[in-house]
Design a protein around this motif. Structure first.
Motif, PDB file in Angstrom:
ATOM      1  N   LEU A   1       5.530  11.857   6.866  1.00 51.96           N
ATOM      2  CA  LEU A   1       5.057  10.594   5.537  1.00 51.96           C
ATOM      3  C   LEU A   1       3.390  11.353   5.438  1.00 51.96           C
ATOM      4  O   LEU A   1       2.767  10.925   6.467  1.00 51.96           O
ATOM      5  CB  LEU A   1       5.373   9.594   4.526  1.00 51.96           C
ATOM      6  N   PRO A   2       2.705  11.376   4.432  1.00 56.83           N
ATOM      7  CA  PRO A   2       1.044  11.186   4.798  1.00 56.83           C
ATOM      8  C   PRO A   2       1.117   9.683   4.532  1.00 56.83           C
ATOM      9  O   PRO A   2      -0.113   8.885   5.199  1.00 56.83           O
ATOM     10  CB  PRO A   2       0.990  11.402   3.753  1.00 56.83           C
ATOM     11  N   ARG A   3       2.164   9.033   3.913  1.00 59.52           N
ATOM     12  CA  ARG A   3       1.146   7.761   4.241  1.00 59.52           C
ATOM     13  C   ARG A   3       3.004   6.745   4.539  1.00 59.52           C
ATOM     14  O   ARG A   3       3.857   5.949   3.957  1.00 59.52           O
ATOM     15  CB  ARG A   3       1.635   6.874   2.504  1.00 59.52           C
ATOM     16  N   PRO A   4       2.456   6.628   5.903  1.00 60.59           N
ATOM     17  CA  PRO A   4       3.877   5.856   6.667  1.00 60.59           C
ATOM     18  C   PRO A   4       4.723   4.949   6.310  1.00 60.59           C
ATOM     19  O   PRO A   4       5.345   4.535   6.372  1.00 60.59           O
ATOM     20  CB  PRO A   4       3.912   6.281   7.973  1.00 60.59           C
ATOM     21  N   VAL A   5       3.539   3.618   6.228  1.00 59.40           N
ATOM     22  CA  VAL A   5       3.030   2.617   5.808  1.00 59.40           C
ATOM     23  C   VAL A   5       4.095   2.148   4.382  1.00 59.40           C
ATOM     24  O   VAL A   5       4.711   1.280   4.234  1.00 59.40           O
ATOM     25  CB  VAL A   5       1.538   1.816   6.114  1.00 59.40           C
ATOM     26  N   LEU A   6       3.194   3.225   3.358  1.00 60.82           N
ATOM     27  CA  LEU A   6       4.148   2.733   2.236  1.00 60.82           C
ATOM     28  C   LEU A   6       5.275   3.259   2.227  1.00 60.82           C
ATOM     29  O   LEU A   6       6.256   2.247   1.765  1.00 60.82           O
ATOM     30  CB  LEU A   6       3.195   4.041   1.175  1.00 60.82           C
TER      31      LEU A   6
END
Ligand code: SAM
Length: 262
Positions: free
Chosen positions: A131-136
């Motif tokens: 994902l481009p935003r793993p934390v999201l």
């Protein structure tokens, strides 16, 4: 949708359209089975111990679940229901053909279009770093989990940072290999859940399945190969806390249901 998400989707649609042979997930050879199941067995065993419960008490959602290999492992463990989701429609079709026990849903892991606390357990293995935003991705998992989350992803340690792959290339589409550790997992969970009572556990593990498969086969594979590989992992586990290349993060919501069960 972020362009990084779109590119991942296109790439994986292509990858999954080129093969319909995913039978290795159903392999019954003891060595292969041990290697495929190992990390999930560790995570689930730990969760069941902490919550004093059994898989049959839980409905599970797998995100970034591809053709459902992990879903099948969880169904074999006896979970009450297992839903596999992925952004790729081809993957989900493959999943439906592979294992009719699994429920399926096409979903973007950064924006799961289901209500809060829809499933008891939400699990990911080798998916968030796409994902481009793993934390999201992780906070979405926490949002839709009623009771617990299991995350199995690469670990951010000195060795991995020096020798590990920084960029993964699937057919020309690149993703950054986002690595986790205890502090990062704890901070991400706490920033999202705030002061809601919960339990956070992080286990550092080894995952060297390709090498271990070769080692096991040198010793004849099957049951004998499995015993040799189990021994190798047991020896490696002595150093896993300092050097392991995989982070297994567990988040358990201290819900009334949980307290009631104990
Ligand atoms: C390396 S594969 C792992 C699949 C599965 N966990 C396994 O081990 O077979 C990564 C998976 O993440 C999926 N994926 C990538 N970006 C995604 C997104 N934004 N939302 C949901 N799934 C995504 C891909 O389609 C692919 O199936």
């Amino acid at each position: 949708m972020n362009t990084g998400v779109e590119k991942q989707k296109e790439t994986f649609e292509d990858i999954y359209s080129k093969s319909n042979n995913w039978s290795y997930w159903d392999d019954t050879d003891p060595l292969t089975r041990y290697l495929l199941d190992r990390r999930l067995q560790i995570g689930v065993k730990h969760l069941m111990k902490i919550t004093n419960s059994l898989p049959q008490d839980w409905d599970v959602l797998v995100i970034c679940g591809g053709v459902g290999g992990e879903g099948t492992i969880l169904a074999n463990m006896g979970f009450r229901s297992v839903t596999v989701s992925d952004i790729s429609e081809n993957a989900i079709q493959g999943c439906e053909l592979r294992d009719s026990r699994l429920q399926t849903k096409v979903m973007n892991a950064e924006n799961l279009d289901i209500p809060d606390e829809s499933y008891d357990l939400v699990l990911v293995q080798d998916g968030l770093h796409h994902l481009p935003r793993p934390v999201l991705g992780l906070t979405e998992m926490i949002r839709v989990a009623g009771r617990a989350v299991i995350m199995i992803e690469p670990h951010a340690g000195i060795v991995a940072n020096l020798l590990g792959m920084e960029w993964e290339d699937h057919g020309g589409v690149v993703n950054y290999v986002f690595r986790w550790n205890k502090l990062m997992f704890e901070q991400t969970v706490k920033s999202y859940v705030l002061q809601v009572p919960c339990q956070i556990e992080v286990i550092r593990l080894w995952n060297h399945n390709l090498v271990m498969d070769k080692v096991g086969k040198i010793f004849g594979g099957a049951q004998r190969g499995k015993v040799v590989v189990q021994l190798c992992y047991s020896l490696l586990d002595l150093f896993a806390g300092w050097l392991g290349n995989t982070t297994l993060g567990l988040f358990i919501k201290n819900s009334p249901l949980e307290n009631h069960k104990q």
